[in-house]
Scaffold this motif. Structure first.
Motif, mmCIF file in Angstrom:
data_model
loop_
_atom_site.group_PDB
_atom_site.id
_atom_site.type_symbol
_atom_site.label_atom_id
_atom_site.label_comp_id
_atom_site.label_asym_id
_atom_site.label_seq_id
_atom_site.Cartn_x
_atom_site.Cartn_y
_atom_site.Cartn_z
ATOM 1 N N ILE A 40 -3.643 70.846 61.133
ATOM 2 C CA ILE A 40 -2.178 70.896 61.216
ATOM 3 C C ILE A 40 -1.601 71.421 59.901
ATOM 4 C CG2 ILE A 40 -0.096 69.465 61.353
ATOM 5 C CD1 ILE A 40 -1.633 67.755 63.436
ATOM 6 N N ALA A 41 -2.152 70.981 58.776
ATOM 7 C CA ALA A 41 -1.664 71.451 57.474
ATOM 8 C C ALA A 41 -1.924 72.942 57.309
ATOM 9 C CB ALA A 41 -2.335 70.660 56.348
ATOM 10 N N ALA A 42 -3.100 73.408 57.719
ATOM 11 C CA ALA A 42 -3.414 74.834 57.610
ATOM 12 C C ALA A 42 -2.504 75.667 58.511
ATOM 13 C CB ALA A 42 -4.877 75.071 57.965
ATOM 14 N N SER A 82 0.476 74.836 59.586
ATOM 15 C CA SER A 82 1.839 74.769 59.041
ATOM 16 C C SER A 82 1.995 75.704 57.849
ATOM 17 C CB SER A 82 2.181 73.343 58.618
ATOM 18 O OG SER A 82 2.130 72.477 59.723
ATOM 19 N N GLY A 83 1.005 75.747 56.994
ATOM 20 C CA GLY A 83 1.053 76.647 55.847
ATOM 21 C C GLY A 83 1.076 78.109 56.264
ATOM 22 N N TRP A 84 0.249 78.458 57.215
ATOM 23 C CA TRP A 84 0.235 79.839 57.723
ATOM 24 C C TRP A 84 1.583 80.184 58.341
ATOM 25 C CZ3 TRP A 84 0.812 81.648 62.726
ATOM 26 C CH2 TRP A 84 0.611 83.018 62.876
ATOM 27 N N SER A 98 -8.036 66.762 62.086
ATOM 28 C CA SER A 98 -6.778 67.085 62.768
ATOM 29 C C SER A 98 -5.669 67.317 61.755
ATOM 30 C CB SER A 98 -6.378 65.954 63.717
ATOM 31 O OG SER A 98 -7.346 65.782 64.713
ATOM 32 N N SER A 99 -5.594 66.466 60.754
ATOM 33 C CA SER A 99 -4.574 66.627 59.712
ATOM 34 C C SER A 99 -4.786 67.921 58.933
ATOM 35 C CB SER A 99 -4.621 65.448 58.736
ATOM 36 O OG SER A 99 -4.361 64.242 59.410
ATOM 37 N N LEU A 100 -6.018 68.241 58.648
ATOM 38 C CA LEU A 100 -6.340 69.477 57.942
ATOM 39 C C LEU A 100 -5.951 70.698 58.769
ATOM 40 C CD1 LEU A 100 -7.647 70.593 55.370
ATOM 41 C CD2 LEU A 100 -9.828 70.566 56.581
#
Length: 68
Positions: free
Chosen positions: A12-14, A16-18, A8-10
Motif C-alpha cells: 500500500i505504501a509503495a 501510494s508513493g507511485w 500488505s502495508s508495504l
C-alpha cells in the motif's frame, strides 16, 4: 500473520508513493530548445564532414533532435 500485515502495508505504501509521484509531478513543458542551434561556421574541421552529411538529410539542420 505479522508478515502478511507488513507485506500488505508495504504494498500500500509503495502504491501510494507511485500514485503521488505521478499525480503531483509536473511534466516537462519547456519552450526553449534543449541545445542551441548550431551553424556550420561553429563546427571544427573534424566535425564539418558529419555536419554536411546531416544537413543533406535533415529537415531542421543541426538542431535539437526533439524539434519538429
Amino acid at each position: 500473520m505479522k508478515t502478511a500485515i507488513f507485506m500488505s502495508s508495504l504494498a500500500i505504501a509503495a502504491a501510494s508513493g507511485w500514485f503521488a509521484a505521478t499525480m503531483f509531478a509536473s511534466p516537462a513543458t519547456g519552450k526553449e530548445p534543449r541545445f542551441p542551434q548550431l551553424t556550420m561556421d561553429q563546427l571544427s574541421d573534424a566535425q564539418r564532414p558529419l555536419g554536411e552529411q546531416i544537413t543533406k538529410i535533415s529537415s531542421v539542420g543541426l538542431a535539437d533532435p526533439t524539434i519538429r
